[in-house]
Design a protein around this motif. Structure first.
Motif, PDB file in Angstrom:
ATOM      1  N   UNK A  72       1.574  24.677 -24.291  1.00 36.36           N
ATOM      2  CA  UNK A  72       0.919  24.277 -25.610  1.00 36.36           C
ATOM      3  C   UNK A  72       0.928  22.733 -25.351  1.00 36.36           C
ATOM      4  N   UNK A  73       1.925  22.014 -24.852  1.00 32.60           N
ATOM      5  CA  UNK A  73       1.959  20.556 -24.850  1.00 32.60           C
ATOM      6  C   UNK A  73       1.087  19.976 -24.130  1.00 32.60           C
ATOM      7  N   UNK A  74       0.881  20.800 -22.738  1.00 31.89           N
ATOM      8  CA  UNK A  74       0.017  20.189 -21.442  1.00 31.89           C
ATOM      9  C   UNK A  74      -1.353  20.400 -21.839  1.00 31.89           C
ATOM     10  N   UNK A  75      -1.585  21.710 -22.545  1.00 29.98           N
ATOM     11  CA  UNK A  75      -3.110  22.039 -23.076  1.00 29.98           C
ATOM     12  C   UNK A  75      -3.352  20.778 -24.069  1.00 29.98           C
TER      13      UNK A  75
ATOM     14  N   UNK B 178     -12.511  24.183 -28.659  1.00 33.04           N
ATOM     15  CA  UNK B 178     -11.323  24.089 -27.805  1.00 33.04           C
ATOM     16  C   UNK B 178     -10.118  23.444 -29.156  1.00 33.04           C
ATOM     17  N   UNK B 179     -10.639  22.719 -29.986  1.00 29.55           N
ATOM     18  CA  UNK B 179      -9.384  22.258 -30.742  1.00 29.55           C
ATOM     19  C   UNK B 179      -8.829  23.365 -31.646  1.00 29.55           C
ATOM     20  N   UNK B 180      -9.701  24.517 -31.731  1.00 32.92           N
ATOM     21  CA  UNK B 180      -9.250  25.648 -32.122  1.00 32.92           C
ATOM     22  C   UNK B 180      -8.276  26.574 -31.364  1.00 32.92           C
ATOM     23  N   UNK B 181      -8.597  26.468 -29.864  1.00 36.81           N
ATOM     24  CA  UNK B 181      -7.987  27.108 -29.060  1.00 36.81           C
ATOM     25  C   UNK B 181      -6.120  26.405 -28.931  1.00 36.81           C
TER      26      UNK B 181
ATOM     27  N   UNK C  71      -3.243  28.531 -29.812  1.00 36.89           N
ATOM     28  CA  UNK C  71      -2.192  28.459 -29.020  1.00 36.89           C
ATOM     29  C   UNK C  71      -0.563  27.936 -29.430  1.00 36.89           C
ATOM     30  N   UNK C  72      -0.826  27.015 -30.527  1.00 39.00           N
ATOM     31  CA  UNK C  72       0.615  26.401 -31.085  1.00 39.00           C
ATOM     32  C   UNK C  72       0.969  27.589 -32.232  1.00 39.00           C
TER      33      UNK C  72
END
Length: 350
Positions: free
Chosen positions: A183-186, A261-264, A268-269
């Motif tokens: 999640x951090x890398x994404x 992609x912000x919603x992704x 994910x978080x």
């Protein structure tokens, strides 16, 4: 004695109502966060507001002194009319009304409405347009939310769940730790692709923006805050953008893809095991029991499906009667042998 009883009662009360107390602390913490933010914004922005008011008053007095034929009332009437037109997206400075509601500009407007960004720089001018905006949004916003949900889930299967599962099997690392690293890398990759790089692009295209203002616009837009103080393509210099229609279309596509992609990243978080454990602290006890019952039902269903699958592959053993009937059909007989009973058992039976 009384002190020990009081402590025991308090401990039992806190243990029994732990989720309610955690929720109350969450509400209080959120209210404090709002109050602290309001105080900081007021301390930062209020001096700038007072300075701008002072400069406007000085400019107004200077204009009236240099133009004695213009009365103060007529000037205020003109300024009020100009501000009212500006609220509807019509500016007196380098005004080009054909660009406000052409097809591409209308497409940009509909994208901001359906994604609830709503910059406010362009609004319906007529009563028919306002009525249609209400009708269009009633159906369009739920459809947009459904569309974004489906798209986000399909993307997460590729960029989130599949990589975490693969590296979990490959490296034998803890899945919660691996999910947090992923999640951090994404988040860093999405921030680079949809915030940092577009901000540098806007710096080169918008002559009035610096990097902070460009980054501010990207963040405010992709998080659907949409304050409307910065809108690309609304600069006063006509020579700044050579192809305004294509530029506005590219911005519309960028905002839609960036929002996805912000919603992704957010989803994910939210699916992190750490976040689930944290949110579980604020659930009601009945909700917790319901979640555990649902988990048990799902597990039992999976076990039953597994057992059915295994049972289907086990060979069926015929019963004794079926074997006897089969032997009779084959003209075979089973020799009868009397059951021998020991004298001890016979005496007991008698």
């Amino acid at each position: 004695m009384v002190v020990s009883c009081t402590r025991g009662w308090c401990a039992r009360f806190m243990d029994r109502h732990r989720s309610a107390l955690n929720f109350a602390l969450l509400v209080v913490g959120y209210i404090l966060y709002l109050l602290i933010g309001a105080g900081i914004f007021s301390a930062i922005e209020l001096p700038y507001e007072q300075e701008i008011r002072r400069e406007l008053r000085e400019a107004q007095q200077d204009f009236l002194s240099n133009n004695p034929c213009v009365s103060e009332a007529r000037l205020e009437e003109l300024l009020a009319r100009a501000l009212e037109a500006s609220n509807y997206g019509v500016s007196m400075l380098g005004n080009d009304t054909n660009r406000n509601w052409d097809f591409v500009s209308s497409l940009f407007f509909t994208s901001t409405v359906l994604t609830t960004t709503g910059y406010g720089h362009s609004v319906p001018l007529s009563d028919e347009g306002k009525a249609f905006c209400i009708f269009y949004s009633i159906f369009g916003i739920p459809v947009t939310l459904f569309f974004l949900t489906v798209v986000v889930q399909r993307i997460m299967a590729v960029v989130t769940r599949r990589p975490v599962s693969y590296f979990h099997r490959r490296w034998a690392m803890s899945q919660s730790k691996l999910a947090a690293i992923h999640a951090t890398c994404l988040a860093l990759i999405i921030a680079l692709l949809f915030l940092i790089i577009p901000a540098w692009i806007f710096v080169s295209l918008e002559s009035d923006w610096d990097f902070l203002e460009s980054l501010y616009f990207c963040f405010i837009s992709l998080t659907t805050i949409g304050l409307g103080d910065y809108v690309p393509g609304e600069t006063h210099s006509k020579e700044a953008i050579s192809h305004p229609t294509l530029y506005r279309l590219a911005i519309t596509i960028y905002l839609l893809i960036g929002l996805v992609f912000v919603l992704v990243v957010l989803e994910t978080c939210c699916e992190l095991p750490q976040m689930k454990r944290l949110s579980h602290r604020f659930y009601q006890e009945k909700v917790k029991e319901l979640d555990s019952e649902t988990t048990n039902i799902i597990n039992s269903d999976q076990l039953s499906e597994t057992s059915d699958h295994v049972t289907n592959h086990i060979p069926v053993i015929p019963s004794v009667s079926e074997q006897a009937a089969s032997l009779q059909r084959d003209n075979k007989s089973i020799p009868y042998s009397a059951v021998s009973v020991s004298p001890t058992v016979d005496n007991k039976l008698r």
